[in-house]
Design an enzyme around this catalytic site. Structure first.
Site, PDB file in Angstrom:
ATOM      1  CB  THR A 220      37.867  42.118  43.689  1.00 30.46           C
ATOM      2  OG1 THR A 220      38.449  42.125  42.383  1.00 30.46           O
ATOM      3  CG2 THR A 220      36.365  41.880  43.564  1.00 30.46           C
ATOM      4  CD  GLU A 221      36.886  39.583  48.609  1.00 34.75           C
ATOM      5  OE1 GLU A 221      36.176  40.241  49.387  1.00 34.75           O
ATOM      6  OE2 GLU A 221      36.496  38.526  48.068  1.00 34.75           O
ATOM      7  CB  SER A 222      39.949  45.251  50.908  1.00 31.69           C
ATOM      8  OG  SER A 222      41.261  45.018  50.400  1.00 31.69           O
TER       9      SER A 222
END
Length: 380
Positions: free
Chosen positions: A236-238
């Site tokens: 999700t983040e990266s």
């Protein structure tokens, strides 16, 4: 602050606990004013801010960096690395690479006016052989990269013979092939730019994720955080981009903010003073360790009074993106009351509230994404 007769509230909560509440009932209970409040219970841990903006130093760096880009590419062609794309300038800002992990397309381009094909070839080779070591790559300058070690894009890109690119001879040959068969031009700030687009393989996200399996496993065992949750957060983040950097001055795979989450982990988990540097956080092992340790803090300190383990996980995920304050304010501006309310609801009701009533739209979507990625991970 919201007001209603307490006995009625108690009856509503008892009803919810025993038979479940409708979506409309939960919404009516939590029709709150989302203005922040500092009137919190004193016996609870302070509110952390994983994504509190910390942009002063980053803004100064970006402003200087953008000025150098604009001189060569013009004001409409400023590209800077983000959470889901890797952008690197070389050759005194004449050449650059933009790896878009969402689309799976790599664009390598140059605005060099003399020997542009040679400049482009050098940029392609640099892109293909950039090492899997973000701490050695300065994203905010045109400093050259030492091409040694395992390439970051190894197996994520294949050459004209469908072979992965690990060595300089194969990178050279593929660069010649791209320029001979796929060279394109465009106008950039009244200059002619030469570029090629390189497709990534379809399973490029999975290939990157496999690189971190041992690190994720160790962090999971060290802090008691499930592996599938760590994987879902990283995706999700990266999108498993170890070079990721964001507007919040967050770095690396788990997008850790040095001044907030990073400092908390250093001080409260590792008994170290200060905060992690960007270089420290660009190291994948350090990044996953710190990001997972922050989940440990959410679980054992900031949200420890949430009783149900599923409700706790939903709250932790939401807090990782929008802070513990955002989670609690979803239920009440009074912190003690918010915790009581969470504990009186079923996990599916907590999830509904955090994805429908959280004061921040990004945090509402964030919980949905992470839980979906967890399900996808467990299908494999």
């Amino acid at each position: 602050m919201r007001q209603f007769v307490y006995p009625l509230a108690a009856l509503l909560f008892i009803s919810c606990t025993l038979v479940g509440c409708s979506r409309e009932m939960v919404e009516s209970i939590y029709n709150v004013d989302f203005e922040p409040s500092n009137r919190f219970a004193k016996n609870l841990a302070r509110l952390p801010g994983q994504y509190q903006k910390d942009t002063a130093a980053l803004d100064a760096l970006i402003n200087s960096f953008s000025g150098n880009i604009e001189k060569k590419w013009g004001s409409r062609e400023i590209k800077i690395a983000g959470k889901r794309n890797y952008v690197k300038y070389i050759d005194n800002y004449l050449s650059r690479t933009d790896v878009n992990f969402d689309t799976g397309v790599i664009m390598v381009e140059t605005v060099a006016s003399t020997e542009p094909k040679q400049h482009l070839k050098n940029a392609i080779i640099t892109t293909l052989l950039t090492p899997d070591n973000p701490s050695q790559v300065d994203l905010f300058s045109s400093q050259n990269i030492q091409l040694k070690g395992q390439p970051f894009l190894y197996k994520q890109v294949v050459d004209q013979d469908k072979q992965p690119i690990q060595w300089s001879w194969r990178a050279n040959r593929y660069a010649d092939y791209l320029i001979a068969h796929h060279l394109k031009t465009k106008e950039v700030d009244f200059k002619k730019a030469y570029y090629v687009e390189i497709p990534m393989v379809e399973d490029q996200v999975e290939i990157r994720s496999y690189q971190y399996a041992n690190i994720v496993r160790k962090a999971s065992q060290r802090y008691g955080i499930p592996e599938d949750l760590i994987y879902a957060i990283i995706k999700t983040e990266s999108s498993f981009n170890p070079y990721a950097v964001s507007w919040a001055n967050a770095y690396g795979l788990m997008q850790v903010v040095p001044k907030t989450a990073g400092r908390d982990v250093f001080n409260l988990v590792k008994n170290r003073s200060g905060q992690p540097s960007p270089k420290y956080l660009f190291n994948p092992e350090n990044n996953i360790d710190v990001g997972t340790a922050y989940f440990y803090l959410l679980k054992t300190r900031y949200l420890k009074q949430v009783n149900n383990p599923i409700s706790l996980e939903y709250s932790m995920i939401s807090a990782y993106n929008g802070g513990t304050g955002g989670v609690l304010n979803t239920f009440s501006r009074d912190r003690s009351r918010a915790v009581r309310d969470i504990n009186r609801l079923q996990p599916n009701q907590v999830y509904w509230a955090l994805t429908k009533k959280h004061p921040n739209a990004e945090s509402r979507r964030y919980l949905e994404k992470v839980t979906q990625y967890k399900k996808e991970f467990n299908k494999h």
